[in-house]
Design an enzyme around this catalytic site. Sequence first.
Site, PDB file in Angstrom:
ATOM      1  N   ASP A  56       0.776  -1.280  -0.054  1.00  0.00           N
ATOM      2  CA  ASP A  56      -0.060  -0.118   0.027  1.00  0.00           C
ATOM      3  C   ASP A  56       1.012   1.206  -0.044  1.00  0.00           C
ATOM      4  O   ASP A  56       1.820   1.438   0.836  1.00  0.00           O
ATOM      5  CB  ASP A  56      -0.949  -0.170   1.135  1.00  0.00           C
ATOM      6  CG  ASP A  56      -2.061   1.091   1.008  1.00  0.00           C
ATOM      7  OD1 ASP A  56      -3.123   0.842   0.518  1.00  0.00           O
ATOM      8  OD2 ASP A  56      -1.981   1.793   2.182  1.00  0.00           O
TER       9      ASP A  56
ATOM     10  N   GLU B 248       1.456  -0.504  -4.947  1.00  0.00           N
ATOM     11  CA  GLU B 248       0.335   0.544  -5.218  1.00  0.00           C
ATOM     12  C   GLU B 248       0.717   1.950  -5.120  1.00  0.00           C
ATOM     13  O   GLU B 248       0.581   2.663  -4.119  1.00  0.00           O
ATOM     14  CB  GLU B 248      -0.874   0.143  -4.017  1.00  0.00           C
ATOM     15  CG  GLU B 248      -2.013   0.827  -4.525  1.00  0.00           C
ATOM     16  CD  GLU B 248      -2.523   1.864  -3.311  1.00  0.00           C
ATOM     17  OE1 GLU B 248      -3.758   2.056  -3.466  1.00  0.00           O
ATOM     18  OE2 GLU B 248      -1.864   2.194  -2.556  1.00  0.00           O
TER      19      GLU B 248
END
Lengths: 671, 671
Positions: free
Chosen positions: B389, B418
Site C-alpha cells: 500500500d 500500489e
Amino acid sequence: MTTESTLHIGRIPIRHLSPVQPEGLWPAEAFVGEVVPFSATVFREGHDIIGVDLELTAPSGATTVVPFPHPSPGVDEWRTTALVAEQGTWSWRVKAYSDDWATWLHAADLKIAAGVDVDVMFLLGIDLLDRALAGTRKSAKTAPLEVLKTAFANTTGDPSDRIALAHAVAVTDALTANRPISLVTYSDSVPLLVERERAGLGAWYEFFPRSEGAVRATDGTVTSGNFVTAQKRLPQLAADGFDVLYLPPIHPIGRTNRKGPNNTLDASPTDPGSPWAIGAAEGGHDAVHPDLGTVKDFEAFVTAANKLGIEIALDLALQCSPDHPWVTEHPEWFTTLPDGTIAFAENPPKKYQDIYPLNFDNDFDGLSAEVLRIVELWIARGVTIFRVDNPHTKPVHFWEWLIGRVNAAHPEVVFLAEAFTRPAMMQTLAAAGFQQSYSYFTWRNQKWEIADYLTEVSQKTASYFRPNFFVNTPDILTEYLQFGGVAAYKIRAALAAMSAPSWGVYAGYELIENVARPGSEENIDNEKYEYKFRDFDSARASGRSIAPYLGRLNAIRRAHPALRQLRNIELHHVDDDAILAFSKYLPGHQTESGRPDGVIVVINTDPHAVRESTLRLNMELFGLPNGTQFEVTDLITDTTYSFGNDNFIRIDSFTEPAQILAITYPDDETA
Amino acid sequence: MTTESTLHIGRIPIRHLSPVQPEGLWPAEAFVGEVVPFSATVFREGHDIIGVDLELTAPSGATTVVPFPHPSPGVDEWRTTALVAEQGTWSWRVKAYSDDWATWLHAADLKIAAGVDVDVMFLLGIDLLDRALAGTRKSAKTAPLEVLKTAFANTTGDPSDRIALAHAVAVTDALTANRPISLVTYSDSVPLLVERERAGLGAWYEFFPRSEGAVRATDGTVTSGNFVTAQKRLPQLAADGFDVLYLPPIHPIGRTNRKGPNNTLDASPTDPGSPWAIGAAEGGHDAVHPDLGTVKDFEAFVTAANKLGIEIALDLALQCSPDHPWVTEHPEWFTTLPDGTIAFAENPPKKYQDIYPLNFDNDFDGLSAEVLRIVELWIARGVTIFRVDNPHTKPVHFWEWLIGRVNAAHPEVVFLAEAFTRPAMMQTLAAAGFQQSYSYFTWRNQKWEIADYLTEVSQKTASYFRPNFFVNTPDILTEYLQFGGVAAYKIRAALAAMSAPSWGVYAGYELIENVARPGSEENIDNEKYEYKFRDFDSARASGRSIAPYLGRLNAIRRAHPALRQLRNIELHHVDDDAILAFSKYLPGHQTESGRPDGVIVVINTDPHAVRESTLRLNMELFGLPNGTQFEVTDLITDTTYSFGNDNFIRIDSFTEPAQILAITYPDDETA
C-alpha cells in the site's frame, strides 16, 4: 543505516544525470565557453519539499554550487545550465536535501490560516530557526532570524501576523547560507571533458593551395599555386572572420592510374591528379608536394595564418596511391591477393585503381605507430587540427586509440570526422574521440527536416557529437544549391552560421559556383582533379561575390555570444511551411559583458518566393516575459522592428532571405 | 593490438545492448516463459558483411546461440527474441564477426558477372573453403565444400556456372557449422534477472474477507464474514481462472478516530472501520483481526486457495492506527511533535486522525528489521505475494533494502506496488525491486491514449516496470465505468486481460457496481468502511453478472500463449477513432505446442455506439505474409471470418464490444 553501501538508491533518489554519454563509456563533452545544460531526476516520498544543487568542480579544483530552480509542479526533472570556462576534465555531482524550512513554511501557512496546530507550528518553526542559528555566529545577517524567533515565541501576538514575518526578504536572505536541511544525499561524481574552444566553435574555410595563385598561361600551361602564393589570400579570409583554414592533402600525388578532369581515367601528363591519391616517389604522408613548396614553406604558411588568428586544418587521408613508399616498404599494411597483387579500393564490381586502401588487421601496431608518427610530425610543423578523410572506412578502435594517444600528449589537437555514413557509425566515431563531425546538414533543406535536425544535434547528441555545418564541399553541391540561385547560397550560409557554432565554406561558394556535373551532386570540372583560377577580388569589387555576406555572418557571430552556442537553439512557430524561426539566448550572468544576449533568426527556406506569415514567439525562451513588446534590430539590414508574441513577417528571398534579429533588452536602452 | 585493454570499442563496434535498465543500476528483468526482445547496435567500417549472434547463458549454465537476422539495409540495430524458461540470473552477450564467406560471395557474384578479377575471386574462394574445411573432419556434410573447391579450381569451366554452385543449399548448410569468419568481437556480459511466472503473469481478484459471507440480520446487526465463510468463494474464482486473490489488510483495526461509512468522521460502535487503519489492542501487523478468525484459520484459507491453484496476496500497509502497539512500544518509529503528541498523517491543512504515518529516519535499522520480521512471518504463514500500500510515501531505499533481503531468501516472493503517483517514483520503485506495479491503465480510456500507454509499457519500460492492469479498485471507479454501462465493463476487462499478462478485478466489478460517491471517483458506500452483502450466485444465475465473461477472458489467456506476453503487443491501424486493434503473436518455436499462436484484438472503446470501420493489418507482425487471406475465429462469439490486409469491421458495443480473434495458421488446418 547499516546496509547502505549495498543499495543503489540514496535517501533521496537522484537518477538520470545528464549530460552523460549513452552507455557511459566516455565522459560527456563540452568546449570552453559552452553553456551546458545539466539535469537530473530527483524526487522523494510523500509531499515534503526538497532542494537540489549542482556541484561543479573545475579541473583546477574550484567548486561552484548552482542551485537548480524548482521544476514545474508534477515534474521531477530538475534542469539548469552552467558555463564551463576552463579546459580539462571537470567533475560534477548532484546534491539533494530535504528543505525543512520550505516544508514547514508551506504547512505553517496553510495550517495557521486554518487555525490548525497553531502553537505546534510555531514551536516547530522555533526549532528550525535554532538549527539555522546553531551553525553560525551572531551577526547582522542572522539578526532577522533572532527577531523572527522572538515573534514566534510571543504567543500573545496574532498568529497570521507572526507567520507573515517568516516571508520577509531579510529572513529568506539570512537563511540562504544557513538553511535548515536534512537527509542530504549525493549522486555519484560524473566527469565532463571540456575541450578547447575551437573543438566546438569556429568558422572554417577550405581551399586547395595549388589553386590559390595558380596561373594559366596563354598557351594553356599552368603554373601551380603554392604556399607562398596561397598566403596572399589569408588576410582577406581573416578579415572575413574565418578561424580555420582547411587544406586538402598537401602530399605528393601518385602517377599510376592518376585521375583526369571530371574523374576520368585517362589523365594527361599535365593533369595534377587528386590530392587524395597520396604518395609518389617524392614521398608519402610525411612529405609536401613539390609543387606546393617545401616543409619550410608550409611552416611559414602556418605561421602567417596563425598571426592572422587562423589555424590550419590538415587533411588526414589514410589511403595510398600505388606509388606510395609504404607499398614497397610495408606491403603488410595492404591486402595482398592470391595472385600477389595489392587489392585496389573497390565497390564491386567497380574498382578505384588510383587508390590502395590500408589494411589495419595485418599489423595494427606497426601501422598505428606510423600514423601516430605522421600526426606528431605535422603537429610539430604547426598543425593543430586534422580533418580526417573517410574515418568510417577504417576500424573505429583505431581512431579511439589514435585520438586518445594524440590528445593525451596534445589536448589542444582537434579531429574533424568526414564521415558521411549511417548514424551509428557517425555517432560512435564522435563518441570515441572525434571532436567534430561533418553532418547531414547539407541534405536538410526543407523547413521541417531542418527543424528536426537542429533539435537532434542541439538536444539529443550535443554531449558527444559536434556537427560542423559545412555548406558545401568539393564532393557536395546539392540540388538545392544548384537550382536556388544566390538566395539559396545566402539561406544556407545564414542557417549554418547562425545555428551551428562550427560552420564551414569551401572556396567558390562565395562565387555561387553552382553548375554540377550532370546527374551528380558535385561541381562540374571538379577542383579535386584540376586547378581552379578564381578572381575573388574582382568578383567582390563588382558585387558578384557573397564573401561580404559571409564576413558579415562571422562578424555577427563574434558580436553575439548566444550564437556561439549549440545547445541553446529554441524553435518558434511560424504558420508558413517554408519560414523557419529559432532563437538563441544567454542570460547576463553567462556573457562576458554581463548583459543578456538574444538573437532571433527567421529564414525563408524557399529561395524562389516572397513569403508572408505570422511568427509566434515564446518570449520566455529568450528571457523576456510573454506579452510585452520589445525591439529587434535586423543585423543584415540594420532595420529595427517592434516585436511581441505574434508578429507579421515578410521575407523576400530575392533580396534578403534571412533576418537576423538582435533583441534589445530593457537594460540595453539605459546602457 | 597491444593497447586493446584501454579501449572501449572492440574490433567490430557493439553498442546499446538491450534489454538493460536505464543507468544499469540493476539487471533488466523478465519472467519465466517470457519471450524477451534482445537488440544491439553493431556495424563495421567499410562494406564487408558482418554476422551477429546472441549468446544466452541460463542460470544452470547452458548456453544457447541465437543468430540475429540481418536488419534491413541501412539499419545497424540487430533485433531478435528469445524465450527464457528458467528462473534465476541469466547472462548474455553479443558476438560479432566478419562474415568472410558472405563478403566474398557478394563480391564474387558481382565481379564474376562483370568479368572482373575472375581468377583471383575463385582463388580467394578456395582459400575460404580451405579455412572452412580446416576446422572439421571430412564427412558427408563437408562433401559439398570439397566439390565446390574442385569446381573453383577447374579454370576451364564457365565462371558463371562455377560461381552459381556456391549458392547451393548443400553448400550453405555445410558452412553453417564451419563458416569462415574473422575479427570476432564480444560485448561485455549482461545480466538478466528472470523471476518466476507469477512475477509477470496472473489474473488477480480482490475481495474483503469480512464481506464474504457477511450476514445482516433483520434487526440490522451484522455478522462479519471470516476466513471460513470467505473460503466458499474460492472454487468459483478458480473456475473463472483467477490465479491470485488479494486481501486488503486482515489485521486488527484501530478504534481511535475510526472512520464511518463514506469516510465520515463519526463512526458508530458497529462500524467495522477501514482495514488500512491497522493496529488495536488485539495486535498490529503480525496479528489477524478477531472477526476474521485466527492465524490457523488464515493458514487453512491459504491452503485451500493453494489447492485450487490460487495464491494469496496480502496487503502490506506500513502505517498505524493510534491504537497500534508500536505507538507505545516504539514511539521512535513515528514523528513526535514539540507538544509531545505524535503527528497524524496530513495534507495540510487537512489531517487524517485515524492514521499515524511511520518515520523511517529516526531508527531505520530498528523499523526495517521489524518490517522484515513481519514479512517473514506472513511468508511462513503461506503468503507468497505482497500488495504494498502506498509505497511512494515511504523512502525508496527502504524498499530496495526490504525486497532485496526478502528475495535473497525467498526469490519466489512477489511485491506489487500500489504507487499511483508520478512516473519517476513509479519507475524507480519498479526498478529498485517491485516485481509489479499498479499503473495508469484505469485513466487511459480514449483509443489514442490507450495506444500510447500500451506502447510505453510494452516497449519502453517492460524490462523493469511490469504493470498490473487492475480494472477497478476500492479507490478507483472511473467516470468511464460510472457512465459506460455493461459495455464499459466488458471493454475494460477485455482490454486489460488481453493486453497485460497481469490484470486484476476488485469484487463487485462483475456486478457492474457503478454508482460513485457524488463528485468522487470511488464507489458510494465504499467497502473500505462497511460490509458488502453481494449475492454473486443469483446474479450469475439471472445473467446480471459478467463473471462468466471474465472467466472466458481468463480461459482464452490460458489457451493462447501469445496473450501471456507483454512485449509482443503490436498496434494495427483502424480508420475509426474509437476502435483500437492490436495483435499478439508467438512463432511456433516459442510455444509449448510447437504451433504459432496469434490473436488479433479489436475493441470499440466507445461504449455507447455501434461503429464500422476498416482494419488495416500488417500481417508480418503475426507471422503471415502480407497479401494472403487467412481465417480468424472470434473467441467470444465463436464466429469465423476470412481476413486479409484490409478488413471491414463492425463492432456493436451493445452486444460484444470486443472481438478476440484467434488466427488460423496454415499448419493448423492440416493438424
